[in-house]
Design a protein around this motif. Structure first.
Motif, short mmCIF file in Angstrom:
data_model
loop_
_atom_site.label_atom_id
_atom_site.label_comp_id
_atom_site.label_asym_id
_atom_site.label_seq_id
_atom_site.Cartn_x
_atom_site.Cartn_y
_atom_site.Cartn_z
N GLU A 26 -0.73 25.62 3.42
CA GLU A 26 -1.79 25.58 2.20
C GLU A 26 -3.04 26.32 2.16
OE1 GLU A 26 -3.11 23.72 -1.20
OE2 GLU A 26 -0.96 23.82 -0.35
N SER A 27 -3.59 26.47 3.47
CA SER A 27 -4.76 27.42 3.39
C SER A 27 -4.44 28.72 3.29
CB SER A 27 -5.22 27.26 4.87
OG SER A 27 -6.63 28.14 5.21
N GLN A 28 -3.13 29.26 3.75
CA GLN A 28 -2.91 30.61 3.36
C GLN A 28 -2.63 30.77 1.88
OE1 GLN A 28 0.38 31.03 6.29
NE2 GLN A 28 -0.68 31.85 7.78
N ARG A 29 -2.25 29.66 1.13
CA ARG A 29 -2.05 29.67 -0.28
C ARG A 29 -3.16 29.87 -1.08
NH1 ARG A 29 -2.74 27.19 -4.48
NH2 ARG A 29 -3.47 25.60 -3.28
N ARG A 30 -4.06 28.77 -0.48
CA ARG A 30 -5.68 28.99 -0.93
C ARG A 30 -6.21 30.29 -0.97
NH1 ARG A 30 -5.98 23.62 0.82
NH2 ARG A 30 -7.05 24.67 2.83
N LEU A 31 -5.92 31.02 0.31
CA LEU A 31 -6.65 32.17 0.64
C LEU A 31 -6.06 33.36 -0.32
CD1 LEU A 31 -8.18 34.22 2.35
CD2 LEU A 31 -6.19 34.52 4.02
N ARG A 32 -4.79 33.28 -0.48
CA ARG A 32 -4.10 34.32 -1.44
C ARG A 32 -4.69 34.24 -2.94
NH1 ARG A 32 0.43 33.02 1.64
NH2 ARG A 32 1.12 31.45 0.12
N ALA A 33 -4.76 32.85 -3.33
CA ALA A 33 -5.31 32.68 -4.56
C ALA A 33 -6.68 33.16 -4.85
CB ALA A 33 -5.11 31.15 -4.83
N LEU A 106 -16.34 42.64 -1.15
CA LEU A 106 -16.02 42.59 0.32
C LEU A 106 -16.65 41.35 0.76
CD1 LEU A 106 -14.98 44.21 2.68
CD2 LEU A 106 -16.97 45.29 3.03
N LYS A 107 -17.95 41.03 0.73
CA LYS A 107 -18.46 39.82 1.24
C LYS A 107 -17.71 38.57 0.75
CE LYS A 107 -22.72 37.43 1.33
NZ LYS A 107 -24.15 37.31 0.85
N GLN A 108 -17.08 38.51 -0.44
CA GLN A 108 -16.29 37.50 -0.84
C GLN A 108 -15.10 37.19 -0.29
OE1 GLN A 108 -16.39 38.10 -5.03
NE2 GLN A 108 -18.15 36.92 -5.38
N GLU A 109 -14.27 38.51 -0.09
CA GLU A 109 -13.06 38.51 0.66
C GLU A 109 -13.31 37.96 2.16
OE1 GLU A 109 -10.91 41.93 -1.80
OE2 GLU A 109 -11.80 42.35 0.09
N GLN A 110 -14.37 38.54 2.58
CA GLN A 110 -14.48 38.12 4.21
C GLN A 110 -14.84 36.53 4.20
OE1 GLN A 110 -18.05 40.72 4.89
NE2 GLN A 110 -16.52 42.32 5.93
N SER A 111 -15.60 35.97 3.40
CA SER A 111 -15.82 34.61 3.39
C SER A 111 -14.55 33.94 3.13
CB SER A 111 -17.00 34.35 2.16
OG SER A 111 -17.10 33.16 2.09
N ALA A 112 -13.81 34.41 2.12
CA ALA A 112 -12.52 33.58 1.94
C ALA A 112 -11.45 33.72 3.40
CB ALA A 112 -11.74 34.31 0.80
N HIS A 113 -11.52 34.74 3.98
CA HIS A 113 -10.90 34.82 5.17
C HIS A 113 -11.23 33.93 6.42
CE1 HIS A 113 -7.71 38.10 4.53
NE2 HIS A 113 -8.74 38.73 3.78
N SER A 114 -12.73 34.06 6.28
CA SER A 114 -13.37 33.04 7.23
C SER A 114 -13.04 31.81 7.05
CB SER A 114 -14.76 33.45 7.35
OG SER A 114 -15.48 32.49 8.30
N THR A 115 -13.25 31.27 5.88
CA THR A 115 -12.89 29.91 5.59
C THR A 115 -11.43 29.51 5.77
OG1 THR A 115 -14.41 29.97 3.53
CG2 THR A 115 -12.66 28.15 3.63
N SER A 116 -10.49 30.21 5.64
CA SER A 116 -9.15 30.11 6.05
C SER A 116 -8.89 29.93 7.26
CB SER A 116 -8.10 30.99 5.35
OG SER A 116 -6.89 30.89 5.52
N SER A 117 -9.49 30.89 8.13
CA SER A 117 -9.48 30.87 9.66
C SER A 117 -9.99 29.54 10.16
CB SER A 117 -10.20 32.22 10.09
OG SER A 117 -9.62 33.25 9.55
N THR A 118 -11.02 29.07 9.65
CA THR A 118 -11.86 27.84 10.29
C THR A 118 -10.86 26.80 9.88
OG1 THR A 118 -13.96 28.92 9.84
CG2 THR A 118 -13.80 26.60 9.77
N GLU A 119 -10.26 26.80 8.71
CA GLU A 119 -9.40 25.59 8.32
C GLU A 119 -8.16 25.50 9.12
OE1 GLU A 119 -10.23 25.66 3.37
OE2 GLU A 119 -8.20 26.53 4.35
N ILE A 120 -7.53 26.65 9.49
CA ILE A 120 -6.63 26.88 10.11
C ILE A 120 -6.84 26.41 11.79
CG2 ILE A 120 -4.69 28.34 11.45
CD1 ILE A 120 -4.69 29.85 8.68
N ALA A 121 -7.72 27.00 12.14
CA ALA A 121 -8.27 26.57 13.62
C ALA A 121 -8.41 25.12 13.90
CB ALA A 121 -9.72 27.30 13.77
#
Length: 217
Positions: A26-33, A106-121
């Motif tokens: 679900e986190s990865q789906r949100r990241l792609r979206a 780029l900043k928004q993409e990095q933030s999205a990746h960071s959020t997903s990584s935090t959720e998965i962790a």
């Protein structure tokens, strides 16, 4: 029926793992979206910036032409230094806007990746914490079951021994009363039917009975 503790805990652990995998997916789906939305917004912003720059440039060309500072068209080479400087400034302004939009994306993409990584962790940590708790509980459950089984087996053995001791004691009383072993008592006493109380087997049986009474509660 014995309780399948291992089976129950395997099912519980499987459930925890499924929950983790679902949260991860679900986190990865949100990241792609989110990345798709960021990219779409970026493209729209770039188009708007280019359109605005073009409209501004055309307006500036008209002003310069009206002031006699440029006699060429918007697509022709500038005919004065002022017109050339104006076009350079316009290009630089557009380039600056595009760079800002790119940096923002780029900043928004990095933030999205960071959020997903935090959720998965966090989901991973929750999963392993729950698995550790399950395994601790499993070990305790096994210990409790072992102790319960041992207690039950002991109580059964004590009951059976008590019942045997009672039957043996009653057979001994009949042996003493009749002076010989009745056929029905021969098996429990471990002697032949008709054995007299004068036989040494009688004294051995009395000694055995005394020992059992001393051992049993």
């Amino acid at each position: 029926m014995a309780l399948d503790i291992d089976g129950l805990y395997r099912a519980a652990e499987d459930s925890r793992r499924n929950a983790f995998e679902t949260a991860q997916a679900e986190s990865q789906r949100r990241l792609r979206a989110n990345l798709s939305q960021i990219q779409s917004t970026y493209r729209d912003s770039v188009t708007q910036a280019q359109t605005a720059a073009r409209i501004s440039a055309l307006g500036q060309e008209e002003k310069l032409a009206a002031a006699g500072l440029n006699s060429g068209g918007a697509y022709a080479a500038p005919t004065s230094g002022y017109a050339e400087s104006s076009r350079i400034a316009s290009d630089n302004h557009l380039r600056s806007n595009l760079n800002a939009l790119s940096a923002q994306r780029l900043k928004q993409e990095q933030s999205a990746h960071s959020t997903s990584s935090t959720e998965i962790a966090q989901a991973s940590q929750d999963y392993w914490n729950s698995v550790a708790d399950l395994r601790t509980n499993l070990a305790q459950a096994k210990t409790d079951q072992y102790n319960a089984d041992r207690s039950y087996e002991l109580s059964v053995k004590q009951y059976q021994a008590s019942q045997y001791q009672t039957a043996y004691s009653q057979a001994m009383q009949r042996w003493q009363t009749y002076g010989y072993v009745l056929p029905a008592d021969a098996a429990i006493l471990g002697v032949k039917a008709g054995t007299q109380t004068a036989d040494k087997a009688y004294k051995e049986a009395q000694l055995a009975l005394s020992r059992w009474k001393a051992l049993l509660p």
